[in-house]
Write an enzyme that holds these catalytic residues in place. Structure first.
Site, mmCIF file in Angstrom:
data_model
loop_
_atom_site.group_PDB
_atom_site.id
_atom_site.type_symbol
_atom_site.label_atom_id
_atom_site.label_comp_id
_atom_site.label_asym_id
_atom_site.label_seq_id
_atom_site.Cartn_x
_atom_site.Cartn_y
_atom_site.Cartn_z
ATOM 1 N N GLU A 49 0.819 -1.208 0.000
ATOM 2 C CA GLU A 49 0.000 0.000 0.000
ATOM 3 C C GLU A 49 0.860 1.269 0.000
ATOM 4 O O GLU A 49 0.534 2.238 -0.683
ATOM 5 C CB GLU A 49 -0.925 0.004 1.225
ATOM 6 C CG GLU A 49 -2.102 -0.949 1.110
ATOM 7 C CD GLU A 49 -3.015 -0.592 -0.040
ATOM 8 O OE1 GLU A 49 -3.510 0.549 -0.082
ATOM 9 O OE2 GLU A 49 -3.216 -1.445 -0.917
ATOM 10 N N CYS A 216 -18.481 -2.628 -16.764
ATOM 11 C CA CYS A 216 -18.430 -2.300 -15.337
ATOM 12 C C CYS A 216 -19.577 -2.966 -14.574
ATOM 13 O O CYS A 216 -20.736 -2.914 -15.003
ATOM 14 C CB CYS A 216 -18.497 -0.782 -15.154
ATOM 15 S SG CYS A 216 -18.448 -0.268 -13.417
#
Length: 379
Positions: A49, A216
């Site tokens: 991250e 999507c």
């Protein structure tokens, strides 16, 4: 202008449909082979991250793999030195992240017995860990219920719910946190996949340019898609006048091929990295008595030197304009007072290249600097 009022949250039935659609999409189309997903742990999630902040996955993967080979756990990282950590980080840019990574590892190792805390408050108290990174560690590293809001997720939510304003403002970010929290599954066991699916959706389909809306999973719920204004969201950062800062670099070498490097301060630009001596004017490069004697020898023709082509380097808030001066000291002109001390080192080229150097300095020493007017990538 964005409102400070809470955003309208979808009703529970819509939220469940969005969660299920996202989960099914991720099962078939998500990324499942990323190196930090294998034998996942809070440590791996944390390192990935931090590396992924402002950096694409394809760039991060080789750095992450090399970093894990050298630092397989938080104790190994904490026992290292900042110089070495910066060496493994060089090329990723935004070096303040590496410094915080190192400081955080030391904190976790000494104050938390090598284990990351299991709540948001304690995680965000650690160096370099914000609310979204803490949420990723909890959800993907510990299988706890937690929400994330990285750059990808901000773009998805601002676009899907047509949230006006730049996400960097507190009012807009507050609205986006309300949305991502509402969309987070109640079951902790589902949060890890939900977090990863959001990241994958933003990285593969809901991109800033040319979003692939027909594929999507939130096609039916996306308000900007309904209004055919997808690329209007999220709004961009307000334009500011570009600031330029002129800096002068001294590339000092001797006839043996050694280069003088100096370590930069722990804060500011390129914190903790090794670089060439730098100043705001040519004279500021020669303030010490030893350096002043070299300047005098150069002006008198006893030291050879040349001004190299000027180059630019784009930082987040300004553009640096660099004027490199290369001086070569003959043996008799080598100043004994400019020696290896704290913050200064004479190194041969191959040893200098092994140090943690800023990307433009590395290119400069390799005679590959860009000409003036070509701004290099952010670092």
């Amino acid at each position: 202008m964005p409102s400070d009022q809470p955003v309208i949250i979808p009703d529970p039935a819509v939220i469940r449909h969005m969660q299920e659609a996202l989960r099914h999409w991720h099962d078939q189309h998500g990324r499942h082979q990323l190196p930090w997903q294998q034998q996942r742990s809070p440590y791996k999630v944390w390192v990935s991250e931090i590396m992924l902040q402002q950096t694409q996955v394809s760039t991060v993967i080789p750095y992450f793999e090399r970093f894990m080979q050298r630092y397989p756990d938080v104790y190994t990282l904490a026992a290292s030195t900042l110089d070495e950590v910066l060496t493994y980080w060089q090329g990723l840019g935004y070096y303040r992240r590496a410094r915080y990574l190192y400081l955080c590892a030391q904190t976790v190792a000494t104050r938390h017995d090598g284990k990351f805390p299991e709540n948001i408050a304690e995680l965000t108290a650690l160096p370099g860990i914000g609310r979204s990174t803490a949420g990723a560690i909890l959800s993907m590293g510990m299988n706890q219920k937690a929400s994330i809001l990285d750059g990808n997720v901000k773009r998805i939510l601002a676009r899907c719910f047509m949230i006006p304003g730049w996400p960097g403002t507190p009012a807009v970010e507050k609205q986006l946190w309300q949305l991502t929290t509402a969309l987070t599954p109640e079951l902790a066991s589902e949060c890890s996949q939900h977090s990863q699916a959001l990241m994958d959706l933003g990285a593969t389909l809901c991109r800033r340019h040319a979003p692939q809306c027909t594929a999507c999973p939130w096609f039916l719920h996306c308000r900007s898609r309904m209004h055919q204004c997808q690329t209007d969201y999220p709004e961009r950062r307000p334009q500011k006048n570009t600031l330029f800062r002129e800096r002068y670099l001294l590339w000092l070498c001797d006839t043996q091929g050694q280069i003088l490097l100096t370590q930069r301060p722990p804060s500011g630009i390129w914190p903790g990295l090794w670089s060439l001596p730098e100043g705001e004017s040519p004279d500021s490069l020669f303030l010490t008595p030893a350096m002043a004697s070299i300047q005098q020898a150069w002006l008198e023709g006893r030291v050879s030197g040349e001004w190299l082509p000027v180059f630019k380097h784009a930082f987040t808030h300004f553009t640096g304009v660099y004027h490199p001066l290369r001086l070569t000291l003959p043996d008799e002109a080598t100043a004994p007072n400019i020696s290896d001390t704290v913050g200064n080192r004479w190194l041969h080229r191959h040893d200098a290249e092994a140090m943690a150097l800023p990307a433009p300095i590395r290119l400069l020493l390799a005679n590959q600097w860009p000409v003036c007017g070509e701004a290099m990538s952010l670092s």
